[in-house]
Design a protein around this motif. Sequence first.
Motif, short mmCIF file in Angstrom:
data_model
loop_
_atom_site.label_atom_id
_atom_site.label_comp_id
_atom_site.label_asym_id
_atom_site.label_seq_id
_atom_site.Cartn_x
_atom_site.Cartn_y
_atom_site.Cartn_z
N LEU A 190 0.81 -1.21 0.00
CA LEU A 190 0.00 0.00 0.00
C LEU A 190 0.84 1.26 0.00
O LEU A 190 0.42 2.31 -0.51
CB LEU A 190 -0.93 0.00 1.23
N LEU A 191 2.02 1.22 0.57
CA LEU A 191 2.79 2.43 0.77
C LEU A 191 3.43 2.95 -0.52
O LEU A 191 3.44 4.14 -0.77
CB LEU A 191 3.88 2.20 1.82
N GLY A 195 0.18 2.91 -5.34
CA GLY A 195 0.10 4.28 -5.86
C GLY A 195 0.90 4.48 -7.13
O GLY A 195 0.44 5.15 -8.07
N ARG A 196 2.08 3.89 -7.20
CA ARG A 196 2.93 4.10 -8.37
C ARG A 196 2.37 3.40 -9.60
O ARG A 196 2.44 3.92 -10.71
CB ARG A 196 4.36 3.64 -8.06
N ILE A 197 1.76 2.25 -9.39
CA ILE A 197 1.12 1.56 -10.52
C ILE A 197 -0.10 2.35 -10.98
O ILE A 197 -0.34 2.50 -12.19
CB ILE A 197 0.73 0.12 -10.13
N GLU A 198 -0.86 2.88 -10.05
CA GLU A 198 -2.05 3.66 -10.40
C GLU A 198 -1.68 4.91 -11.20
O GLU A 198 -2.34 5.26 -12.18
CB GLU A 198 -2.81 4.06 -9.14
N GLY A 199 -0.59 5.58 -10.78
CA GLY A 199 -0.15 6.77 -11.51
C GLY A 199 0.31 6.44 -12.92
O GLY A 199 0.04 7.18 -13.87
N PHE A 200 1.03 5.33 -13.06
CA PHE A 200 1.49 4.86 -14.37
C PHE A 200 0.29 4.59 -15.29
O PHE A 200 0.24 5.05 -16.43
CB PHE A 200 2.32 3.60 -14.17
N LYS A 201 -0.66 3.87 -14.76
CA LYS A 201 -1.85 3.50 -15.54
C LYS A 201 -2.64 4.75 -15.96
O LYS A 201 -3.06 4.87 -17.12
CB LYS A 201 -2.74 2.57 -14.71
N ARG A 202 -2.82 5.68 -15.03
CA ARG A 202 -3.62 6.89 -15.33
C ARG A 202 -2.97 7.72 -16.44
O ARG A 202 -3.66 8.26 -17.31
CB ARG A 202 -3.81 7.72 -14.07
N ALA A 203 -1.64 7.83 -16.40
CA ALA A 203 -0.95 8.61 -17.42
C ALA A 203 -1.16 8.02 -18.81
O ALA A 203 -1.38 8.75 -19.79
CB ALA A 203 0.54 8.69 -17.10
N LEU A 204 -1.09 6.70 -18.92
CA LEU A 204 -1.29 6.05 -20.22
C LEU A 204 -2.72 6.26 -20.73
O LEU A 204 -2.92 6.63 -21.89
CB LEU A 204 -1.00 4.55 -20.09
N LEU A 205 -3.69 6.03 -19.86
CA LEU A 205 -5.09 6.13 -20.29
C LEU A 205 -5.46 7.56 -20.65
O LEU A 205 -6.20 7.80 -21.62
CB LEU A 205 -6.00 5.60 -19.18
#
Length: 314
Positions: A190-191, A195-205
């Motif tokens: 969680l720490l 978050g880092r995977i979510e940020g990566f995914k959001r940037a691509l989409l």
Amino acid sequence: MNPTIQDVAKAAKVSIATVSRVLNNQPGFSEKTKARVLQAIEDLGYQPNAVARGLVNRNTGTIGVLFPSVSGLLSAEILFGIEARAHEEGYSVIVCNTAANPEKTLRYIQVLSEKRVDGLIFVSEEVTEDYYKAFERMGVPVVLILTQSYKYPLPYVKVDDAHAAYTATRHLIECGHEKVGMLSGNPEELLAGVGRIEGFKRALLEAGLSYSDSYVETSTSFTFEDGLANFPKLMNRHPDITAIFAASDEIAVGAVSAAYKLGISIPNDVSIIGYDNLKLAETSVPPLTTISQPFQRMGDKATEMVLEMKKIMM
């Protein structure tokens, strides 16, 4: 044999209580008496026990720091910031390496409690119910670094991992890359994992690019060895990848090393961006582009917060 407070009292021809009041800046003595006590202390080379003095003035001049690991560059940077601010304020630092082991962590919290530290800095671990109860029993200020708790009301110092990962990935996209992969840490962590995977995914989409979990190679931690082992796996699965966001500088440098062994040129064939901005990034060949985490400033700020909270509690 080390001189005692009794020796000081005898040499200064005052009571032990008077020596104690002088040491703790309490009223009840004349300037002449104070001068005599201080002279006796100097002549004898007496050094009052910090813990014993803390029983009186509730201040031992020490701050406890709990790290899950003290071997990495990240820990060294944070500790530098903590120690620098603590020294500036006249405090000493006691460092404990918990190895992310719950039993060891609780034991160290108990040790720091017995030493009557004036505050506690807890680094990069999830705050469990057992840890929080132990913090409450200590009754001292606690500040978190590189972690936060939604369940327990503890102040923290950390960056927004999701936003930072988004920024790193967005940079790669703006450089013209459409096939972007990620070398991640633990996706269930969680720490720093989620978050880092979510940020990566959001940037691509948001850029209109496709996202698939297969473009994310995960591991159990954020080490050089993880990058070394996982870069080939990701490239074998998606040889069309032209850029990679690595969830730590150590992973990124491991990936650069793996690329060299595979005959892949960095950044000509594949661009890599890291996360942390450790000294390691500067020494990498080629030098590593990275997202900065101000670790020394985090350590400094957390120490400042602990000391400010201590003043309020006194």
